[in-house]
Write an enzyme that holds these catalytic residues in place. Structure first.
Site, PDB file in Angstrom:
ATOM      1  N   ASN A   7       0.871  -1.173   0.000  1.00  0.00           N
ATOM      2  CA  ASN A   7       0.000   0.000   0.000  1.00  0.00           C
ATOM      3  C   ASN A   7       0.914   1.231   0.000  1.00  0.00           C
ATOM      4  OD1 ASN A   7      -1.785   2.060   0.467  1.00  0.00           O
ATOM      5  ND2 ASN A   7      -2.459   1.358   2.482  1.00  0.00           N
ATOM      6  N   LYS A   9       0.093   4.232  -0.228  1.00  0.00           N
ATOM      7  CA  LYS A   9      -0.583   5.405   0.358  1.00  0.00           C
ATOM      8  C   LYS A   9      -0.361   6.610  -0.574  1.00  0.00           C
ATOM      9  CE  LYS A   9      -0.270   3.254   4.837  1.00  0.00           C
ATOM     10  NZ  LYS A   9      -0.192   3.373   6.275  1.00  0.00           N
ATOM     11  N   HIS A  95      -9.614   1.251   5.013  1.00  0.00           N
ATOM     12  CA  HIS A  95      -8.311   1.418   5.673  1.00  0.00           C
ATOM     13  C   HIS A  95      -8.491   2.360   6.863  1.00  0.00           C
ATOM     14  CE1 HIS A  95      -4.198   2.606   6.460  1.00  0.00           C
ATOM     15  NE2 HIS A  95      -3.844   1.486   5.859  1.00  0.00           N
ATOM     16  N   GLU A  97      -6.876   4.785   7.833  1.00  0.00           N
ATOM     17  CA  GLU A  97      -6.721   6.211   7.494  1.00  0.00           C
ATOM     18  C   GLU A  97      -7.997   6.762   6.850  1.00  0.00           C
ATOM     19  OE1 GLU A  97      -3.043   5.514   5.483  1.00  0.00           O
ATOM     20  OE2 GLU A  97      -2.146   5.075   7.428  1.00  0.00           O
ATOM     21  N   GLU A 162      -5.374  -4.670  10.751  1.00  0.00           N
ATOM     22  CA  GLU A 162      -4.397  -3.601  10.902  1.00  0.00           C
ATOM     23  C   GLU A 162      -4.715  -2.796  12.166  1.00  0.00           C
ATOM     24  OE1 GLU A 162      -2.401  -2.631   6.885  1.00  0.00           O
ATOM     25  OE2 GLU A 162      -4.122  -1.337   7.083  1.00  0.00           O
ATOM     26  N   GLY A 168       2.372   2.572  10.880  1.00  0.00           N
ATOM     27  CA  GLY A 168       3.298   3.693  10.712  1.00  0.00           C
ATOM     28  C   GLY A 168       4.036   4.092  11.983  1.00  0.00           C
ATOM     29  N   SER A 203       3.421  -1.818  10.538  1.00  0.00           N
ATOM     30  CA  SER A 203       4.871  -1.836  10.774  1.00  0.00           C
ATOM     31  C   SER A 203       5.520  -3.190  10.458  1.00  0.00           C
ATOM     32  CB  SER A 203       5.184  -1.421  12.213  1.00  0.00           C
ATOM     33  OG  SER A 203       4.717  -0.102  12.438  1.00  0.00           O
TER      34      SER A 203
HETATM   35  P1  13P Z   1       2.928   0.566   7.800  1.00  0.00           P
HETATM   36  O1  13P Z   1       3.492  -0.710   7.235  1.00  0.00           O
HETATM   37  O2  13P Z   1       3.647   1.796   7.321  1.00  0.00           O
HETATM   38  O3  13P Z   1       2.784   0.504   9.275  1.00  0.00           O
HETATM   39  O4  13P Z   1       1.454   0.730   7.191  1.00  0.00           O
HETATM   40  C1  13P Z   1       0.591  -0.349   7.254  1.00  0.00           C
HETATM   41  C2  13P Z   1      -0.611  -0.029   6.469  1.00  0.00           C
HETATM   42  O5  13P Z   1      -1.357   0.878   6.809  1.00  0.00           O
HETATM   43  C3  13P Z   1      -0.854  -0.818   5.256  1.00  0.00           C
HETATM   44  O6  13P Z   1      -2.124  -0.583   4.749  1.00  0.00           O
END
Ligand code: 13P
Length: 241
Positions: A7, A9, A95, A97, A162, A168, A203
């Site tokens: 992803n 982002k 997601h 976010e 997640e 993150g 992460s």
């Molecule tokens: P990170 O791997 O940066 O923690 O992000 C995970 C994520 O949100 C994947 O959709």
């Protein structure tokens, strides 16, 4: 089905996407042949280019979001039919976010899952609790509620666990924490659908992937996926079939 997805982002330019694709293919086709699926979700403007660049490689290209209505006056939104037109293989839905920054509700997410599934596009439904919810012992209750989005869906669906607090932050959930929720997701999802895969995201690095490859069907990778070398190693770690 074992599947590891990148992803990106809101990262990478057109050029960066092409360089990523070139380097990732080089690693993938020179190295050990993977029997699992791998894919990437670039930002909307680069989906078509990535589909073209990755044609014939078997690497999935997906979208990070979509809207459930097929067309109409929804300024700024992209429908699943438009994404299907570009040839996408999967779409990330719900997601954290999207839920927390853009206020997406369980109800909206359910509509998106159905819209994607009924158009033959693989939905990747993200579920996960916040730190506050975990601390107050509400993790499983929250996950159960979020899984209601699967109700009535028939096709294969990917569910990505997640935890919001692990995304993150550089602090992944422990194997025990992941196992508890992944087992719960497997048990609860059976009520709605027969065919599903459960991934972990938050992460992930190569070490985390190696550690949890026996309890998850792959991973949804954020930061580490931006680097093709790191992402390739994660794909290898999950490729246990
Ligand atoms: P990170 O791997 O940066 O923690 O992000 C995970 C994520 O949100 C994947 O959709």
């Amino acid at each position: 089905m074992i599947i590891t997805l990148a992803n990106f982002k809101m990262n990478k330019t057109l050029y960066d996407n092409k360089v990523w694709a070139e380097k990732f293919c080089e690693l993938l086709f020179k190295g050990r042949k993977l029997s699992s699926k791998v894919g990437c979700a670039p930002s909307f403007p680069y989906i078509k280019t990535m589909k073209d660049v990755l044609i014939g490689t078997g690497i999935y290209v997906g979208a990070q979001n979509m809207y459930f209505e097929p067309k109409g006056a929804f300024t700024g939104e992209v429908s699943i039919s438009q994404l299907k037109d570009l040839g996408i293989d999967f779409v990330i839905i719900g997601h954290s976010e999207r839920r927390h920054i853009f206020g997406e509700t369980d109800e909206l997410i359910k509509k998106k899952v159905h819209s994607a599934a009924s158009n033959g596009i693989l939905p990747v439904l993200c579920v996960g609790e916040t730190l506050e919810q975990r601390k107050s012992g509400k993790t499983l209750e929250i996950i159960e509620k979020q899984l209601e989005a699967l109700e009535g869906a028939k096709n294969h669906i990917v569910i990505a666990y997640e935890p919001v607090w692990a995304i993150g932050t550089g602090i992944p959930a422990t194997k025990e924490q992941i196992k508890e929720v992944v087992d719960f997701i497997r048990e609860k999802s059976k009520k709605y659908i027969k065919d599903f895969s459960v991934l972990y995201g938050g992460s992930i690095d190569e070490k985390v992937a190696e550690e949890i490859s026996d309890i998850c069907d792959g991973g949804l990778v954020g930061s580490a996926s931006l680097d093709p070398q790191k992402f390739y190693k994660i794909c290898l770690a999950f490729d246990t079939v």
